[in-house]
Design a protein around this motif. Structure first.
Motif, PDB file in Angstrom:
ATOM      1  N   THR A 260       0.840  -1.206   0.000  1.00 42.68           N
ATOM      2  CA  THR A 260       0.000   0.000   0.000  1.00 42.68           C
ATOM      3  C   THR A 260       0.872   1.251   0.000  1.00 42.68           C
ATOM      4  O   THR A 260       0.612   2.207  -0.741  1.00 42.68           O
ATOM      5  CB  THR A 260      -0.923   0.010   1.240  1.00 42.68           C
ATOM      6  OG1 THR A 260      -1.592  -1.239   1.313  1.00 42.68           O
ATOM      7  CG2 THR A 260      -1.940   1.129   1.172  1.00 42.68           C
ATOM      8  N   CYS A 261       1.914   1.256   0.838  1.00 44.49           N
ATOM      9  CA  CYS A 261       2.853   2.388   0.852  1.00 44.49           C
ATOM     10  C   CYS A 261       3.415   2.584  -0.553  1.00 44.49           C
ATOM     11  O   CYS A 261       3.408   3.684  -1.096  1.00 44.49           O
ATOM     12  CB  CYS A 261       4.010   2.133   1.815  1.00 44.49           C
ATOM     13  SG  CYS A 261       3.509   1.993   3.545  1.00 44.49           S
ATOM     14  N   LYS A 262       3.917   1.466  -1.136  1.00 41.59           N
ATOM     15  CA  LYS A 262       4.587   1.555  -2.432  1.00 41.59           C
ATOM     16  C   LYS A 262       3.646   2.068  -3.527  1.00 41.59           C
ATOM     17  O   LYS A 262       4.034   2.914  -4.337  1.00 41.59           O
ATOM     18  CB  LYS A 262       5.152   0.178  -2.818  1.00 41.59           C
ATOM     19  CG  LYS A 262       6.066   0.251  -4.019  1.00 41.59           C
ATOM     20  CD  LYS A 262       6.663  -1.097  -4.397  1.00 41.59           C
ATOM     21  CE  LYS A 262       7.621  -0.973  -5.574  1.00 41.59           C
ATOM     22  NZ  LYS A 262       7.076  -0.321  -6.760  1.00 41.59           N
ATOM     23  N   SER A 263       2.419   1.580  -3.526  1.00 47.72           N
ATOM     24  CA  SER A 263       1.498   1.956  -4.609  1.00 47.72           C
ATOM     25  C   SER A 263       1.248   3.466  -4.588  1.00 47.72           C
ATOM     26  O   SER A 263       1.108   4.085  -5.645  1.00 47.72           O
ATOM     27  CB  SER A 263       0.185   1.182  -4.499  1.00 47.72           C
ATOM     28  OG  SER A 263      -0.505   1.568  -3.334  1.00 47.72           O
ATOM     29  N   CYS A 264       1.230   4.047  -3.411  1.00 50.04           N
ATOM     30  CA  CYS A 264       1.004   5.495  -3.313  1.00 50.04           C
ATOM     31  C   CYS A 264       2.286   6.262  -3.653  1.00 50.04           C
ATOM     32  O   CYS A 264       2.244   7.259  -4.379  1.00 50.04           O
ATOM     33  CB  CYS A 264       0.492   5.854  -1.924  1.00 50.04           C
ATOM     34  SG  CYS A 264      -0.227   7.506  -1.831  1.00 50.04           S
ATOM     35  N   HIS A 265       3.427   5.779  -3.147  1.00 52.20           N
ATOM     36  CA  HIS A 265       4.706   6.459  -3.437  1.00 52.20           C
ATOM     37  C   HIS A 265       4.993   6.449  -4.941  1.00 52.20           C
ATOM     38  O   HIS A 265       5.464   7.438  -5.499  1.00 52.20           O
ATOM     39  CB  HIS A 265       5.854   5.773  -2.681  1.00 52.20           C
ATOM     40  CG  HIS A 265       5.761   5.968  -1.195  1.00 52.20           C
ATOM     41  ND1 HIS A 265       6.592   5.333  -0.307  1.00 52.20           N
ATOM     42  CD2 HIS A 265       4.930   6.736  -0.442  1.00 52.20           C
ATOM     43  CE1 HIS A 265       6.267   5.706   0.937  1.00 52.20           C
ATOM     44  NE2 HIS A 265       5.274   6.544   0.873  1.00 52.20           N
ATOM     45  N   ASP A 266       4.723   5.302  -5.588  1.00 52.86           N
ATOM     46  CA  ASP A 266       4.985   5.192  -7.027  1.00 52.86           C
ATOM     47  C   ASP A 266       4.245   6.262  -7.818  1.00 52.86           C
ATOM     48  O   ASP A 266       4.748   6.785  -8.812  1.00 52.86           O
ATOM     49  CB  ASP A 266       4.534   3.813  -7.549  1.00 52.86           C
ATOM     50  CG  ASP A 266       5.533   2.711  -7.183  1.00 52.86           C
ATOM     51  OD1 ASP A 266       6.614   3.048  -6.673  1.00 52.86           O
ATOM     52  OD2 ASP A 266       5.206   1.526  -7.387  1.00 52.86           O
ATOM     53  N   LYS A 267       3.062   6.567  -7.364  1.00 51.48           N
ATOM     54  CA  LYS A 267       2.208   7.476  -8.126  1.00 51.48           C
ATOM     55  C   LYS A 267       2.364   8.936  -7.683  1.00 51.48           C
ATOM     56  O   LYS A 267       2.324   9.843  -8.509  1.00 51.48           O
ATOM     57  CB  LYS A 267       0.741   7.021  -7.950  1.00 51.48           C
ATOM     58  CG  LYS A 267      -0.220   7.611  -8.963  1.00 51.48           C
ATOM     59  CD  LYS A 267      -1.535   6.862  -9.001  1.00 51.48           C
ATOM     60  CE  LYS A 267      -2.573   7.597  -9.852  1.00 51.48           C
ATOM     61  NZ  LYS A 267      -2.227   7.719 -11.270  1.00 51.48           N
ATOM     62  N   PHE A 268       2.547   9.136  -6.399  1.00 51.62           N
ATOM     63  CA  PHE A 268       2.403  10.502  -5.869  1.00 51.62           C
ATOM     64  C   PHE A 268       3.628  11.049  -5.132  1.00 51.62           C
ATOM     65  O   PHE A 268       3.566  12.117  -4.546  1.00 51.62           O
ATOM     66  CB  PHE A 268       1.183  10.561  -4.942  1.00 51.62           C
ATOM     67  CG  PHE A 268      -0.130  10.366  -5.643  1.00 51.62           C
ATOM     68  CD1 PHE A 268      -0.543  11.264  -6.623  1.00 51.62           C
ATOM     69  CD2 PHE A 268      -0.976   9.299  -5.330  1.00 51.62           C
ATOM     70  CE1 PHE A 268      -1.758  11.105  -7.274  1.00 51.62           C
ATOM     71  CE2 PHE A 268      -2.194   9.123  -5.977  1.00 51.62           C
ATOM     72  CZ  PHE A 268      -2.587  10.031  -6.952  1.00 51.62           C
ATOM     73  N   LYS A 269       4.746  10.293  -5.124  1.00 47.69           N
ATOM     74  CA  LYS A 269       5.938  10.790  -4.423  1.00 47.69           C
ATOM     75  C   LYS A 269       7.104  10.877  -5.393  1.00 47.69           C
ATOM     76  O   LYS A 269       7.326   9.949  -6.170  1.00 47.69           O
ATOM     77  CB  LYS A 269       6.280   9.831  -3.269  1.00 47.69           C
ATOM     78  CG  LYS A 269       7.320  10.398  -2.310  1.00 47.69           C
ATOM     79  CD  LYS A 269       7.597   9.400  -1.187  1.00 47.69           C
ATOM     80  CE  LYS A 269       8.736   9.893  -0.305  1.00 47.69           C
ATOM     81  NZ  LYS A 269       9.198   8.846   0.608  1.00 47.69           N
ATOM     82  N   ASP A 270       7.815  11.978  -5.322  1.00 49.69           N
ATOM     83  CA  ASP A 270       8.944  12.218  -6.232  1.00 49.69           C
ATOM     84  C   ASP A 270      10.109  11.301  -5.883  1.00 49.69           C
ATOM     85  O   ASP A 270      10.418  11.085  -4.720  1.00 49.69           O
ATOM     86  CB  ASP A 270       9.378  13.684  -6.097  1.00 49.69           C
ATOM     87  CG  ASP A 270      10.299  14.078  -7.236  1.00 49.69           C
ATOM     88  OD1 ASP A 270      10.427  13.307  -8.204  1.00 49.69           O
ATOM     89  OD2 ASP A 270      10.872  15.169  -7.144  1.00 49.69           O
TER      90      ASP A 270
END
Lengths: 145, 145
Positions: free
Chosen positions: A135-145
């Protein structure tokens, strides 16, 4: 006309309320929460990988902390808070629906991990932990630089 | 002799475990937690002062968040973490007993505030809130620059 006036007044009240939170304060807040998230997550990951001896009590405490923290960062993602001091991408504002849905996953999956941890059953803990990590990764992949 | 050897081995294991946490990471962690504490506390203070309209639901959520956060910062106060990037005073290490006692007060009093908030009774909420504010101040006065 009267209705328009009331709407205008309400709009100005809303704008004032939003203006009370300075974007940089919001950025600092959510970054603070994520620092705490990382701190809690790290030793749990080490226990799952066998790099650190498994302690049921510590795991329960950290999983509870993580579940509590997961409820906090969302309100720190306010307008105009993507320009400095952050790796959060402005795409968050443009795709708010996806972002909030991923944040809800984060809350739900950390809650599930806390329940699994409380059971003390490693057979439940491991998949619940992997789900949180994903879950962390899926959000970081999309929304974190 | 055997006992001394085991003690020495255990001591070296403990030292290794402590060394895993870099002091600056610990400083960043506890600062992050306190940023979140401040963020939660602010709107509650505004509600108590009448600067912001009282919302029972918001107050309950923030009091729950605060109680959860209160359990977190202590482990961030590690040796050699008072030299940079922090307003925490080295007196914390010198008077660890007083410091941990104040941190326990912080946990207990935020827990009491969360219970008062859940009751919805302002007659209980206000004194519980004041008690939390006093607890913060008593620790800052002694241990924060």
């Amino acid at each position: 006309m009267k209705k328009t006036l009331i709407a205008a007044l309400l709009a100005s009240v809303t704008l004032t309320a939003v203006a009370e939170v300075k974007p940089f304060q919001a950025t600092e807040y959510r970054r603070g929460v994520f620092k705490a998230v990382k701190w809690q997550f790290g030793p749990m990951a080490d226990m799952m990988k066998g790099k650190k001896e498994f302690s049921a009590a510590e795991f329960v405490q950290r999983a509870d902390n993580l579940a509590a923290l997961s409820k906090m960062p969302l309100e720190g993602f306010v307008p105009n808070s993507y320009a400095r001091g952050t790796r959060a991408l402005p795409g968050i504002e443009q795709d708010w629906e996806t972002f909030t849905s991923l944040m809800t996953d984060f809350e739900r999956n950390t809650e599930a991990l806390a329940s699994a941890a409380a059971s003390g059953d490693k057979g439940q803990i491991k998949p619940a932990f992997i789900q949180v990590a994903k879950t962390c990764k899926s959000c970081h992949d999309k929304f974190k630089d």
